[in-house]
Scaffold this motif. Structure first.
Motif, PDB file in Angstrom:
ATOM      1  N   UNK A   1       0.844  -1.188   0.000  1.00 19.52           N
ATOM      2  CA  UNK A   1       0.000   0.000   0.000  1.00 19.52           C
ATOM      3  C   UNK A   1       0.881   1.239   0.000  1.00 19.52           C
ATOM      4  N   UNK A   2       0.320   2.371  -0.391  1.00 20.75           N
ATOM      5  CA  UNK A   2       1.084   3.622  -0.419  1.00 20.75           C
ATOM      6  C   UNK A   2       0.200   4.778   0.023  1.00 20.75           C
TER       7      UNK A   2
ATOM      8  N   UNK B   1      -5.312  17.352  -0.541  1.00 16.58           N
ATOM      9  CA  UNK B   1      -6.041  16.087  -0.426  1.00 16.58           C
ATOM     10  C   UNK B   1      -5.159  14.871  -0.181  1.00 16.58           C
ATOM     11  N   UNK B   2      -3.853  15.021  -0.154  1.00 20.24           N
ATOM     12  CA  UNK B   2      -3.002  13.839  -0.018  1.00 20.24           C
ATOM     13  C   UNK B   2      -2.797  13.436   1.441  1.00 20.24           C
ATOM     14  N   UNK B   3      -2.460  12.163   1.626  1.00 25.50           N
ATOM     15  CA  UNK B   3      -2.249  11.619   2.972  1.00 25.50           C
ATOM     16  C   UNK B   3      -0.842  11.885   3.474  1.00 25.50           C
ATOM     17  N   UNK B   4       0.131  11.800   2.600  1.00 27.99           N
ATOM     18  CA  UNK B   4       1.520  11.813   3.043  1.00 27.99           C
ATOM     19  C   UNK B   4       2.029  13.171   3.502  1.00 27.99           C
ATOM     20  N   UNK B   5       1.304  14.244   3.249  1.00 23.35           N
ATOM     21  CA  UNK B   5       1.747  15.558   3.714  1.00 23.35           C
ATOM     22  C   UNK B   5       1.455  15.788   5.191  1.00 23.35           C
ATOM     23  N   UNK B   6       0.798  14.839   5.842  1.00 28.40           N
ATOM     24  CA  UNK B   6       0.454  14.988   7.251  1.00 28.40           C
ATOM     25  C   UNK B   6       1.589  14.509   8.151  1.00 28.40           C
TER      26      UNK B   6
ATOM     27  N   UNK C   1       1.969 -10.180   5.348  1.00 26.36           N
ATOM     28  CA  UNK C   1       3.024  -9.206   5.627  1.00 26.36           C
ATOM     29  C   UNK C   1       2.829  -8.022   4.698  1.00 26.36           C
ATOM     30  N   UNK C   2       2.858  -6.818   5.248  1.00 27.82           N
ATOM     31  CA  UNK C   2       2.435  -5.621   4.528  1.00 27.82           C
ATOM     32  C   UNK C   2       3.495  -4.530   4.596  1.00 27.82           C
ATOM     33  N   UNK C   3       3.581  -3.750   3.523  1.00 27.30           N
ATOM     34  CA  UNK C   3       4.461  -2.587   3.491  1.00 27.30           C
ATOM     35  C   UNK C   3       3.658  -1.359   3.102  1.00 27.30           C
TER      36      UNK C   3
ATOM     37  N   UNK D   1       7.163   0.226   7.064  1.00 31.22           N
ATOM     38  CA  UNK D   1       6.905   1.581   6.569  1.00 31.22           C
ATOM     39  C   UNK D   1       8.185   2.035   5.894  1.00 31.22           C
ATOM     40  N   UNK D   2       8.099   2.471   4.621  1.00 33.93           N
ATOM     41  CA  UNK D   2       9.328   2.776   3.888  1.00 33.93           C
ATOM     42  C   UNK D   2       9.118   3.860   2.831  1.00 33.93           C
ATOM     43  N   UNK D   3      10.221   4.497   2.420  1.00 32.56           N
ATOM     44  CA  UNK D   3      10.159   5.389   1.261  1.00 32.56           C
ATOM     45  C   UNK D   3      10.141   4.536  -0.012  1.00 32.56           C
ATOM     46  N   UNK D   4       9.535   5.049  -1.069  1.00 25.97           N
ATOM     47  CA  UNK D   4       9.449   4.330  -2.346  1.00 25.97           C
ATOM     48  C   UNK D   4      10.832   3.866  -2.778  1.00 25.97           C
ATOM     49  N   UNK D   5      10.951   2.581  -3.089  1.00 22.31           N
ATOM     50  CA  UNK D   5      12.205   2.012  -3.541  1.00 22.31           C
ATOM     51  C   UNK D   5      13.254   1.855  -2.464  1.00 22.31           C
ATOM     52  N   UNK D   6      12.874   2.153  -1.218  1.00 21.85           N
ATOM     53  CA  UNK D   6      13.861   2.142  -0.146  1.00 21.85           C
ATOM     54  C   UNK D   6      13.691   1.014   0.837  1.00 21.85           C
TER      55      UNK D   6
END
Length: 132
Positions: A51-52, A61-66, A78-80, A105-110
């Motif tokens: 998931x992202x 409207x984005x989630x990641x700016x919070x 098992x989930x990332x 929990x990770x950064x994209x590609x990281x």
């Protein structure tokens, strides 16, 4: 020259003379994104094993700016959870039902860090690795 977007909060950087009549809306969106980055909260239901967080340039409207993210839902494997590959920090509340599964929990590609069930984490990303 067209507007561009900042790399960490996706703020709209307006070109000189651009957006006549709409710069106020753009500025307000930018200020709301800054506020979310400092004190914003969002609850995100984990929906799949990969998931992202949503990302949106120039909108609120984005989630990641919070700054604070509460993860909910029941893991089916098992989930990332992934965020953008930028330097940033989050406070993450892992409120998922994990059973015997892991939640990374990770950064994209990281590289991910594993979250502990029922725990709150302060996470920092250097853009390639997530640190707890």
């Amino acid at each position: 020259m067209a507007s561009t977007y900042s790399s960490s909060l996706n703020l709209e950087i307006q070109a000189t003379g651009e957006n006549s009549g709409t710069w106020g809306t753009i500025t307000n969106n930018n200020l709301q994104k800054v506020e979310s980055g400092i004190k914003g909260y969002v609850s995100v239901a984990v929906a799949s094993t990969t998931d992202a967080l949503t990302v949106a340039d120039g909108t609120t409207a984005d989630e990641q700016s919070n700054a604070i993210i509460k993860l909910t839902g029941t893991l089916t494997g098992n989930t990332t959870m992934q965020c953008e590959a930028v330097e940033t920090w989050y406070i993450v509340d892992n409120a998922t039902s994990m059973s015997t599964h892991t939640l990374g929990f990770k950064p994209a590609g990281g590289t991910a860090t594993n979250l502990v069930a029922g725990s709150k984490h302060i996470l920092y990303s250097d853009g390639s690795t997530m640190f707890d």
